[in-house]
Scaffold this motif. Structure first.
Motif, PDB file in Angstrom:
ATOM      1  N   ASP A  96       0.812  -1.222   0.000  1.00 31.80           N
ATOM      2  CA  ASP A  96       0.000   0.000   0.000  1.00 31.80           C
ATOM      3  C   ASP A  96       0.839   1.261   0.000  1.00 31.80           C
ATOM      4  OD1 ASP A  96      -2.214  -1.637   0.050  1.00 31.80           O
ATOM      5  OD2 ASP A  96      -2.130  -1.805   2.252  1.00 31.80           O
ATOM      6  N   GLN A  97       2.156   1.123  -0.153  1.00 33.87           N
ATOM      7  CA  GLN A  97       3.012   2.307  -0.177  1.00 33.87           C
ATOM      8  C   GLN A  97       3.002   2.944  -1.575  1.00 33.87           C
ATOM      9  OE1 GLN A  97       4.449   3.404   2.660  1.00 33.87           O
ATOM     10  NE2 GLN A  97       3.282   1.707   3.541  1.00 33.87           N
ATOM     11  N   GLY A  98       3.571   4.101  -1.728  1.00 36.31           N
ATOM     12  CA  GLY A  98       3.725   4.757  -3.014  1.00 36.31           C
ATOM     13  C   GLY A  98       2.758   5.886  -3.217  1.00 36.31           C
ATOM     14  N   GLN A  99       3.003   6.666  -4.304  1.00 35.98           N
ATOM     15  CA  GLN A  99       2.106   7.759  -4.604  1.00 35.98           C
ATOM     16  C   GLN A  99       1.883   7.853  -6.109  1.00 35.98           C
ATOM     17  OE1 GLN A  99       4.556  10.926  -2.833  1.00 35.98           O
ATOM     18  NE2 GLN A  99       4.510  11.893  -4.852  1.00 35.98           N
ATOM     19  N   ALA A 100       0.743   8.477  -6.447  1.00 32.33           N
ATOM     20  CA  ALA A 100       0.372   8.491  -7.856  1.00 32.33           C
ATOM     21  C   ALA A 100      -0.064   9.876  -8.286  1.00 32.33           C
ATOM     22  CB  ALA A 100      -0.766   7.504  -8.069  1.00 32.33           C
ATOM     23  N   SER A 101       0.185  10.171  -9.587  1.00 34.54           N
ATOM     24  CA  SER A 101      -0.302  11.426 -10.148  1.00 34.54           C
ATOM     25  C   SER A 101      -1.648  11.128 -10.783  1.00 34.54           C
ATOM     26  CB  SER A 101       0.682  11.944 -11.199  1.00 34.54           C
ATOM     27  OG  SER A 101       0.021  12.833 -12.062  1.00 34.54           O
ATOM     28  N   LEU A 102      -2.656  11.866 -10.348  1.00 35.00           N
ATOM     29  CA  LEU A 102      -4.006  11.608 -10.833  1.00 35.00           C
ATOM     30  C   LEU A 102      -4.106  11.853 -12.337  1.00 35.00           C
ATOM     31  CD1 LEU A 102      -6.968  10.915 -10.225  1.00 35.00           C
ATOM     32  CD2 LEU A 102      -7.351  13.334  -9.756  1.00 35.00           C
ATOM     33  N   VAL A 116      -5.216   9.209 -15.124  1.00 37.13           N
ATOM     34  CA  VAL A 116      -6.369   9.418 -16.002  1.00 37.13           C
ATOM     35  C   VAL A 116      -5.928   9.282 -17.469  1.00 37.13           C
ATOM     36  CG1 VAL A 116      -8.067  11.141 -16.786  1.00 37.13           C
ATOM     37  CG2 VAL A 116      -7.670  10.819 -14.336  1.00 37.13           C
ATOM     38  N   ASP A 117      -4.755   9.938 -17.777  1.00 37.98           N
ATOM     39  CA  ASP A 117      -4.241   9.873 -19.154  1.00 37.98           C
ATOM     40  C   ASP A 117      -4.003   8.419 -19.570  1.00 37.98           C
ATOM     41  OD1 ASP A 117      -4.339  12.551 -19.426  1.00 37.98           O
ATOM     42  OD2 ASP A 117      -2.205  12.913 -18.940  1.00 37.98           O
ATOM     43  N   ALA A 118      -3.338   7.683 -18.673  1.00 43.13           N
ATOM     44  CA  ALA A 118      -2.987   6.298 -18.982  1.00 43.13           C
ATOM     45  C   ALA A 118      -4.239   5.461 -19.200  1.00 43.13           C
ATOM     46  CB  ALA A 118      -2.159   5.718 -17.837  1.00 43.13           C
ATOM     47  N   ALA A 119      -5.244   5.631 -18.337  1.00 45.81           N
ATOM     48  CA  ALA A 119      -6.481   4.852 -18.454  1.00 45.81           C
ATOM     49  C   ALA A 119      -7.191   5.168 -19.762  1.00 45.81           C
ATOM     50  CB  ALA A 119      -7.390   5.152 -17.262  1.00 45.81           C
ATOM     51  N   LEU A 120      -7.254   6.480 -20.086  1.00 43.85           N
ATOM     52  CA  LEU A 120      -7.924   6.877 -21.323  1.00 43.85           C
ATOM     53  C   LEU A 120      -7.155   6.345 -22.538  1.00 43.85           C
ATOM     54  CD1 LEU A 120      -8.983  10.543 -20.427  1.00 43.85           C
ATOM     55  CD2 LEU A 120     -10.471   8.540 -20.626  1.00 43.85           C
ATOM     56  N   GLN A 121      -5.810   6.386 -22.384  1.00 41.30           N
ATOM     57  CA  GLN A 121      -4.947   5.887 -23.455  1.00 41.30           C
ATOM     58  C   GLN A 121      -5.254   4.409 -23.717  1.00 41.30           C
ATOM     59  OE1 GLN A 121      -2.361   7.540 -25.243  1.00 41.30           O
ATOM     60  NE2 GLN A 121      -2.307   5.629 -26.406  1.00 41.30           N
ATOM     61  N   LEU A 122      -5.346   3.682 -22.624  1.00 45.13           N
ATOM     62  CA  LEU A 122      -5.580   2.246 -22.731  1.00 45.13           C
ATOM     63  C   LEU A 122      -6.932   1.946 -23.378  1.00 45.13           C
ATOM     64  CD1 LEU A 122      -3.959  -0.240 -21.760  1.00 45.13           C
ATOM     65  CD2 LEU A 122      -5.459  -0.310 -19.774  1.00 45.13           C
ATOM     66  N   LEU A 123      -7.888   2.837 -23.102  1.00 44.05           N
ATOM     67  CA  LEU A 123      -9.239   2.593 -23.616  1.00 44.05           C
ATOM     68  C   LEU A 123      -9.556   3.448 -24.852  1.00 44.05           C
ATOM     69  CD1 LEU A 123     -10.959   2.538 -20.144  1.00 44.05           C
ATOM     70  CD2 LEU A 123     -10.631   0.570 -21.630  1.00 44.05           C
ATOM     71  N   THR A 124      -8.523   4.007 -25.464  1.00 39.80           N
ATOM     72  CA  THR A 124      -8.719   4.899 -26.614  1.00 39.80           C
ATOM     73  C   THR A 124      -9.600   4.243 -27.671  1.00 39.80           C
ATOM     74  OG1 THR A 124      -6.491   5.613 -26.213  1.00 39.80           O
ATOM     75  CG2 THR A 124      -7.501   6.437 -28.231  1.00 39.80           C
ATOM     76  N   GLY A 125      -9.244   2.996 -27.973  1.00 38.25           N
ATOM     77  CA  GLY A 125      -9.974   2.291 -29.036  1.00 38.25           C
ATOM     78  C   GLY A 125     -11.468   2.286 -28.767  1.00 38.25           C
ATOM     79  N   ARG A 126     -11.852   1.889 -27.598  1.00 34.55           N
ATOM     80  CA  ARG A 126     -13.274   1.781 -27.246  1.00 34.55           C
ATOM     81  C   ARG A 126     -13.956   3.143 -27.186  1.00 34.55           C
ATOM     82  NH1 ARG A 126     -14.381  -1.741 -22.227  1.00 34.55           N
ATOM     83  NH2 ARG A 126     -16.521  -1.527 -23.075  1.00 34.55           N
ATOM     84  N   LEU A 127     -13.201   4.109 -26.701  1.00 36.78           N
ATOM     85  CA  LEU A 127     -13.757   5.467 -26.610  1.00 36.78           C
ATOM     86  C   LEU A 127     -14.097   5.999 -27.994  1.00 36.78           C
ATOM     87  CD1 LEU A 127     -11.364   6.963 -23.913  1.00 36.78           C
ATOM     88  CD2 LEU A 127     -13.850   6.823 -23.682  1.00 36.78           C
ATOM     89  N   GLU A 128     -13.150   5.774 -28.849  1.00 38.88           N
ATOM     90  CA  GLU A 128     -13.344   6.275 -30.217  1.00 38.88           C
ATOM     91  C   GLU A 128     -14.463   5.492 -30.908  1.00 38.88           C
ATOM     92  OE1 GLU A 128      -9.480   6.017 -31.944  1.00 38.88           O
ATOM     93  OE2 GLU A 128      -8.761   7.837 -30.923  1.00 38.88           O
ATOM     94  N   ARG A 169      -1.991   0.927  -9.505  1.00 38.19           N
ATOM     95  CA  ARG A 169      -3.270   0.570  -8.876  1.00 38.19           C
ATOM     96  C   ARG A 169      -4.334   1.609  -9.173  1.00 38.19           C
ATOM     97  NH1 ARG A 169      -2.238  -2.278  -3.112  1.00 38.19           N
ATOM     98  NH2 ARG A 169      -0.999  -3.990  -3.936  1.00 38.19           N
ATOM     99  N   LEU A 170      -3.908   2.884  -9.147  1.00 37.47           N
ATOM    100  CA  LEU A 170      -4.872   3.949  -9.449  1.00 37.47           C
ATOM    101  C   LEU A 170      -5.353   3.802 -10.894  1.00 37.47           C
ATOM    102  CD1 LEU A 170      -6.365   6.525  -8.631  1.00 37.47           C
ATOM    103  CD2 LEU A 170      -4.325   7.824  -9.231  1.00 37.47           C
ATOM    104  N   GLU A 171      -4.408   3.558 -11.775  1.00 39.72           N
ATOM    105  CA  GLU A 171      -4.757   3.376 -13.196  1.00 39.72           C
ATOM    106  C   GLU A 171      -5.705   2.183 -13.360  1.00 39.72           C
ATOM    107  OE1 GLU A 171      -1.134   3.047 -15.427  1.00 39.72           O
ATOM    108  OE2 GLU A 171      -0.462   5.035 -14.802  1.00 39.72           O
ATOM    109  N   GLN A 172      -5.366   1.113 -12.613  1.00 37.84           N
ATOM    110  CA  GLN A 172      -6.190  -0.104 -12.656  1.00 37.84           C
ATOM    111  C   GLN A 172      -7.625   0.200 -12.242  1.00 37.84           C
ATOM    112  OE1 GLN A 172      -4.246  -3.151 -10.427  1.00 37.84           O
ATOM    113  NE2 GLN A 172      -5.842  -4.669 -10.825  1.00 37.84           N
TER     114      GLN A 172
END
Ligand code: ADP
Length: 634
Positions: free
Chosen positions: A477-483, A487-499, A520-523
């Motif tokens: 549970d350690q670590g930190q994330a940039s929101l 968000v960018d990474a998640a949208l990137q991953l789902l670009t195909g479906r979004l489009e 984990r945040l991206e997940q």
């Protein structure tokens, strides 16, 4: 705190009121009566003792003055008997011619002068005056018949004649001493000496002494007060009065009685008498009380009475009585004041004791309550300990369950994993085919771009597998994330479906650092956005997706909202249960929300769902901020 009212105990009303009534209504008159009574007693006692002292003193005075009177009288007793020795007297009595008379007259005249007596004279046996010292005076006794005089009658019988009387010739009072002149055992005549006793009276007056001498008839013959002279000290019967009048002893004096207003016998020879006097200054009749002490004068039938005024004594006794009354009044006042003060102190003490008792009770109650509280506190602590233990056990069991669930899920997730990996693999295939064609055409720039994208996709795939590995492992549970990056990474991953779905994206999130692992945040975001895309698929209205963030104290809240069909009420309570899915066939595993909520909770946040009135569904992700300062919105 309430004090126990039973602590303030009062006397029963019936008992408390009566003494107060008695005290208020009976005590003042009682004190007044006692004051008067004691004052009067003081007056009487003082009077009694003063009279006693006065009478002792008076007795001495009386003795002294009686002696004086006795010596004054005895001074002359020898004088008539002296004439027995004088031959001229016996010659005259034997032969009463003129020359013998002259001789005796002159002799008597000289003797009278020397003895300072009133008159000296000689009577023959018939009671006629044959020679006298006052033979020259016009009112001479010469030739006078005095045979009726008692002193002559006594003397002629050979007894000493003692007599007080008023002269029948001169009308002057005097003391007559007579002696029978004897010759050869036979009485030939009587020698008489008349003595003045006024000198005694004058002496008494000078000494301011009140005294009188009363004779055998009870008639005052000598008195310091002239008004008392020739008054009877005791009542005289009419017969006696007549007899005395006939004897001419007191000439024609009325011989009134000396009438005292009051006469009180105190002891033998001691009386208290009150006379009425007419004061010169005050016209009213006044009373004067005297202590009258009487004793007999030796060798005479006379009594001497000494009068001691009791006015001063009375005044003194009144003063003493008043003093006693005032002293008692003062004492009573002091006693009442002391008693009142004692009662006040007693009341205060009782109140203090009651207060103390109440205080003690309170302290006892506090101690009892404290003991109870301590016991219940101990009980609570025990319960808390037990609960913590149970919680720990539960958490452990839960961890074990999650772990077991994860392992079980992995098997079932293989289809999904294949699907997740197939998408980038398909993209890779397309991109690599395209890159070959661009390289053949010599378009190196586009080929380089494609290669870069391929590189990113390979990284992504690597991360997915790593993520699955980490999911299978126990969480870190350690670590930190940039929101923003997540968000960018998640949208990137789902670009195909979004489009593919032509989704209208509304993005409003801040560039914040959150306390969660970046992957984990991206997940979580991929899961939430993927679910939204799934829900909005195939609906007539254009799909819309909102990503909106806001600060909430030391946390950050991200809303992932869609305008899909929403969630049926019966499905709502099962959303976060593992393996709950409404998706058909192999499409849904029912683990996305479960894992996302689990990851959020492990990072100290949570995942919840809201159902907007406008429709659709909103998933709310709450995660702690690394630095709880507000960041500017992008
Ligand atoms: P899966 O996606 O494999 O079904 P999830 O745990 O991710 O598993 O989702 C569970 C279920 O929650 C889905 O099957 C779906 O019925 C419902 N669901 C999740 N997100 C949405 C959403 N945005 N709109 C409507 N239903 C949703």
């Amino acid at each position: 705190m309430k004090c126990d009212p039973t602590l303030y105990r009062g006397a029963p009303p019936s008992l408390a009121v009566k003494p107060r009534l008695l005290r208020h209504f009976l005590l003042p008159p009682l004190i007044i009566l006692l004051t008067i009574g004691l004052g009067y007693a003081g007056y009487r006692i003082s009077e009694h003792f003063s009279i006693r002292s006065l009478s002792e003193n008076g007795e001495r005075q009386l003795e002294l003055h009686a002696r004086t009177v006795e010596s004054e009288l005895s001074k002359y007793t020898y004088l008539p008997s002296l004439l027995e020795l004088e031959s001229s007297v016996s010659h005259l009595l034997a032969d009463p011619n003129a020359s013998n008379r002259v001789t005796v007259n002159q002799y008597l005249e000289g003797l009278n002068r020397r003895s300072r007596s009133r008159a000296i004279y000689v009577l023959d046996t018939t009671g006629r005056v044959v020679a006298t010292s006052n033979w020259r005076d016009t009112d001479s006794y010469l030739g006078e018949d005095l045979s009726f005089r008692a002193y002559f009658q006594d003397a002629i019988r050979g007894q000493p004649g003692r007599f007080y009387g008023i002269g029948s010739t001169s009308g002057e009072p005097g003391y007559y001493l007579a002696h029978g002149l004897e010759e050869q055992g036979k009485i030939i005549g009587v020698a008489v000496i008349k003595v003045r006793l006024e000198a005694l009276e004058e002496r008494w007056q000078r000494a301011r002494l009140e005294a009188y001498v009363s004779d055998e008839n009870g008639i005052i013959i000598l008195s310091s007060d002239p008004s008392r002279r020739l008054k009877a000290v005791r009542p005289l019967s009419a017969e006696t009065k007549e007899q005395l009048a006939r004897s001419l002893q007191y000439y024609w004096w009325p011989l009134n009685e000396l009438e005292p207003l009051n006469r009180e016998h105190l002891s033998e020879g001691v009386e208290k008498v009150t006379f009425a006097v007419n004061s010169e200054v005050i016209t009213d009749q006044q009373q004067v009380s005297y202590l009258a002490q009487t004793r007999n004068l030796n060798d005479t039938p006379w009594d001497i009475t000494l009068l001691t005024p009791l006015q001063d004594l009375r005044r003194e006794a009144i003063n003493q009585g008043m003093l006693v009354a005032v002293a008692f009044g003062l004492l009573a006042f002091l006693l009442i004041a002391w008693n009142e003060r004692r009662k006040v102190i007693a009341t205060r003490l009782a109140a203090r004791e009651a207060l103390q008792e109440a205080n003690n009770q309170l302290e006892r109650k506090i101690a009892e309550r404290t003991t109870h509280l301590r016991a219940s506190n101990e009980r609570l602590k025990g319960q808390i300990r037990e609960r913590r233990l149970a919680e720990d056990t539960l958490r452990h069991a839960q961890d074990e369950l999650v772990q077991a669930g994860k392992l079980a899920a992995i098997g079932q997730m293989s289809t999904s994993i294949a699907h997740e990996l197939n998408q980038p693999l398909a993209a890779l295939r397309t991109l690599s085919g395209n890159t070959v064609r661009f390289l053949e055409r010599g378009d190196l720039k586009v080929a380089a771009q494609n290669l870069s994208t391929i590189n990113n996709l390979v990284d992504r795939m690597g991360r997915i597998t790593a993520n699955l590995r980490s999911f299978a492992r126990r969480g870190d549970d350690q670590g930190q994330a940039s929101l923003v990056k997540a968000v960018d990474a998640a949208l990137q991953l789902l670009t195909g479906r979004l489009e593919e779905s032509a989704v209208e994206l509304h993005r409003d999130v801040q560039d914040v650092a959150l306390k969660i692992d970046q992957t984990r945040l991206e997940q979580i975001l991929v899961n939430l956005i993927g679910n939204a895309l799934d829900a909005m698929q195939g609906q007539p209205s254009p799909p819309r997706l909102w990503l909106e963030g806001e600060f909430s104290e030391d946390k950050y809240r991200l809303h992932v909202r869609d305008n899909g069909p929403g969630i049926a009420p019966e499905a709502r309570k099962h959303l976060f249960e593992p393996f709950f899915t409404t998706k058909p066939g192999e499409q849904g595993l029912g683990l996305g929300l479960t894992l996302s909520a689990s990851l959020a909770a492990a990072a100290g946040g949570n995942l919840s769902v809201e159902f907007p009135a406008a429709g659709g569904a909103t998933f709310v992700l709450l995660l702690p901020l690394v630095q709880p300062a507000k960041a500017e919105p992008l």
